[in-house]
Design a protein around this motif. Structure first.
Motif, short mmCIF file in Angstrom:
data_model
loop_
_atom_site.label_atom_id
_atom_site.label_comp_id
_atom_site.label_asym_id
_atom_site.label_seq_id
_atom_site.Cartn_x
_atom_site.Cartn_y
_atom_site.Cartn_z
N SER A 137 -23.01 19.00 12.50
CA SER A 137 -22.95 20.46 12.63
C SER A 137 -23.14 20.88 14.08
N SER A 177 -19.49 24.89 6.63
CA SER A 177 -20.73 24.56 7.32
C SER A 177 -21.84 24.23 6.33
N SER A 178 -22.61 23.21 6.65
CA SER A 178 -23.77 22.85 5.83
C SER A 178 -24.81 23.97 5.84
#
Length: 250
Positions: free
Chosen positions: A126, A187-188
């Motif tokens: 990320s 996105s995490s």
């Protein structure tokens, strides 16, 4: 031995990435009506229009005129392309669609929280808020979307809860896309509020060549319902995902 009570499942029909254009009149109505007839609620997970133009939104609103079940949606990146996302939302809302952007709604006993989401990558890869102002602003956009989702989820009080996003919160459902664009597919950081405020299922789109399903870290199912993906996997249809959630006892 049963006590005679019945539990009626709630059926959710889900599709994303319709990419409605000014020339889509008549092309989407059969799909949308078929999906609505199979379900109690129809949800659409962004990229409803192709260039985010009001004219496209008007076409989609007309395509939805035959739908009689509740419709809940979030916008996608294409719906922002022309800078008319507010007008697109207003047109769809006037047409009977509940468009969520950090809000929540209860429909047929199911609590639904929705955001567009944003990108940034997954897990250890990320993007971090370090370096140039542009990089920090990019990460801040994702964090702001995650906070909006958390706020929407925190307001839900129903036993069954559903999260709608355009961007994916996990890597599993974007597998199949080129590795180079993974950071732009989700996105995490969007997963964190979904674990903090557990839901029954997560539905998203955006990844046209991705994978149809995966799991959050807590085992909750995540479904990619991008229309191009569904058409490729099921050429003979149906080109929507039907999800059933337990309803209340009757």
């Amino acid at each position: 031995m049963t006590d005679g009570t019945k539990v009626t499942n709630i059926r959710i029909a889900a599709v994303s990435d319709l990419h409605c254009t000014k020339h889509s009149q008549g092309a989407l109505a059969p799909l949308l009506q078929q999906a609505a007839q199979a379900a109690d609620v129809l949800v659409m997970c962004g990229d409803l229009t192709d260039y985010g133009l009001p004219e496209e939104a008007h076409v989609l609103a007309r395509e939805l005129q035959g739908v009689r079940t509740p419709v809940v949606a979030v916008l996608g990146n294409h719906d922002f392309e022309s800078g008319h996302q507010t007008e697109v939302t207003e047109i769809l809302t006037t047409g009977g669609v509940t468009v969520l952007d950090g809000e929540s709604v209860e429909v047929c006993g199911v609590g639904i929280a929705g955001i567009k989401g944003f990108c940034g990558g997954f897990g250890r890869y990320s993007l971090g808020p370090w370096g140039e102002a542009g990089t920090k602003a990019f990460v801040r956009e994702t964090l702001d979307e995650a906070l909006k989702l958390e706020s929407a989820l925190a307001r839900l009080r129903t036993p069954q809860r559903l999260a709608l996003l355009h961007y994916s919160p996990i890597r599993a459902t974007v597998e199949g896309e080129p590795l180079e664009i993974f950071p732009f597919l989700g996105s995490s950081r969007l997963e964190e509020p979904l674990v903090r405020y557990p839901v029954s299922a997560v539905i998203h789109g955006h990844a046209h060549k991705g994978y149809p399903e995966g799991l959050l870290s807590n085992g909750v199912p995540v479904y990619n319902v991008a229309l191009p993906l569904l058409r490729r996997l099921h050429p003979d249809g149906p080109h929507f995902r039907l999800i059933e959630l337990p309803g209340a006892e009757a």
